[in-house]
Design an enzyme around this catalytic site. Structure first.
Site, PDB file in Angstrom:
ATOM      1  N   HIS A  63       0.705  -1.115  -0.033  1.00  0.00           N
ATOM      2  CA  HIS A  63      -0.126   0.191  -0.030  1.00  0.00           C
ATOM      3  C   HIS A  63       0.844   1.312   0.032  1.00  0.00           C
ATOM      4  CE1 HIS A  63      -3.202  -2.599   2.216  1.00  0.00           C
ATOM      5  NE2 HIS A  63      -3.208  -2.788   1.036  1.00  0.00           N
ATOM      6  N   LYS A  73       5.584   6.473   7.363  1.00  0.00           N
ATOM      7  CA  LYS A  73       5.021   5.280   8.427  1.00  0.00           C
ATOM      8  C   LYS A  73       5.900   5.025   9.586  1.00  0.00           C
ATOM      9  CE  LYS A  73       1.742   3.462   5.247  1.00  0.00           C
ATOM     10  NZ  LYS A  73       1.108   2.078   4.257  1.00  0.00           N
ATOM     11  N   TYR A 133       0.591   1.860  13.690  1.00  0.00           N
ATOM     12  CA  TYR A 133       1.412   2.730  13.098  1.00  0.00           C
ATOM     13  C   TYR A 133       1.148   4.133  12.947  1.00  0.00           C
ATOM     14  CZ  TYR A 133      -1.591   1.148   9.306  1.00  0.00           C
ATOM     15  OH  TYR A 133      -2.736   0.811   8.445  1.00  0.00           O
ATOM     16  N   ASP A 171      -6.509  -6.175  -2.270  1.00  0.00           N
ATOM     17  CA  ASP A 171      -5.082  -6.460  -2.492  1.00  0.00           C
ATOM     18  C   ASP A 171      -5.115  -7.758  -3.407  1.00  0.00           C
ATOM     19  OD1 ASP A 171      -4.213  -4.479  -0.655  1.00  0.00           O
ATOM     20  OD2 ASP A 171      -4.103  -6.097   1.091  1.00  0.00           O
TER      21      ASP A 171
END
Length: 189
Positions: A63, A73, A133, A171
């Site tokens: 992603h 991130k 995250y 996905d």
């Protein structure tokens, strides 16, 4: 104190906060803006995210978000273990299409810094895995993108041990890197 080491792609860094323990358990400072700034990581974190995966071999990714909502991130595991994978998608980069992987776990107490210009994904290695995250831009559905986890032009070696990955519809239908054509250019020297 915070241990930091660069992986094979130098922009990708592992961070290891120090734990202070006694008979009760431990305390750790997992994020401190000023301490990170002192070591050149000066990111304005905007949002915290947490995911839970019930099954091992759950694969999330690869992603990224397109500008102006591109995200740095800072990833860590609260429970369980993952193989965290990062792919350089910056056109013109000397490491374009290369990937690095690092096992993150609650036991290892490590984190991974993923800068803008990289696609990110992970594979859970244990049941009941929770990943937390920080991101530097809010989620934007209009800018959210995926790349196939098994794109042969990238060649990530996922340790699936003969299992089919547990994938979201998004996905499973993700385009290859060439089809996705991300809008990131390498600006380094």
């Amino acid at each position: 104190m915070l241990e930091i080491r660069s992986l094979e792609i130098p922009e990708i860094r592992e961070l290891k906060p120090r734990k202070f323990g006694d008979g009760r358990g431990f305390f750790a400072e997992t994020f401190n803006r000023s301490r990170l700034g002192e070591v050149g990581i000066d990111i304005d974190w905007m949002q915290d995210n947490q995911s839970y995966s019930a099954e091992p071999f759950t694969l999330r990714g690869l992603h990224y978000q397109e500008p102006p909502f591109a995200q740095d991130k800072l990833v860590r595991v609260l429970r369980g273990r993952i193989l965290d994978v990062v792919v350089d998608i910056r056109r013109g980069s000397p490491t374009y299409k290369r990937w690095v992987a690092l096992e993150l776990s609650a036991d290892a107490f490590n984190q991974l810094l993923v800068p803008v210009g990289f696609a990110h994904g992970f594979l859970t290695l244990e049941p009941d895995t929770e990943v937390f995250y920080k991101v530097s831009a809010p989620y934007s559905g209009a800018h959210d993108r995926s790349i196939r986890f098994d794109d042969p032009a990238i060649g990530v070696q996922w340790p699936l041990e003969g299992h089919a990955p547990v994938l979201s519809d998004k996905d499973a239908k993700a385009p290859t890197l060439a089809e996705a054509n991300p809008h990131f250019d390498y600006t380094g020297s």
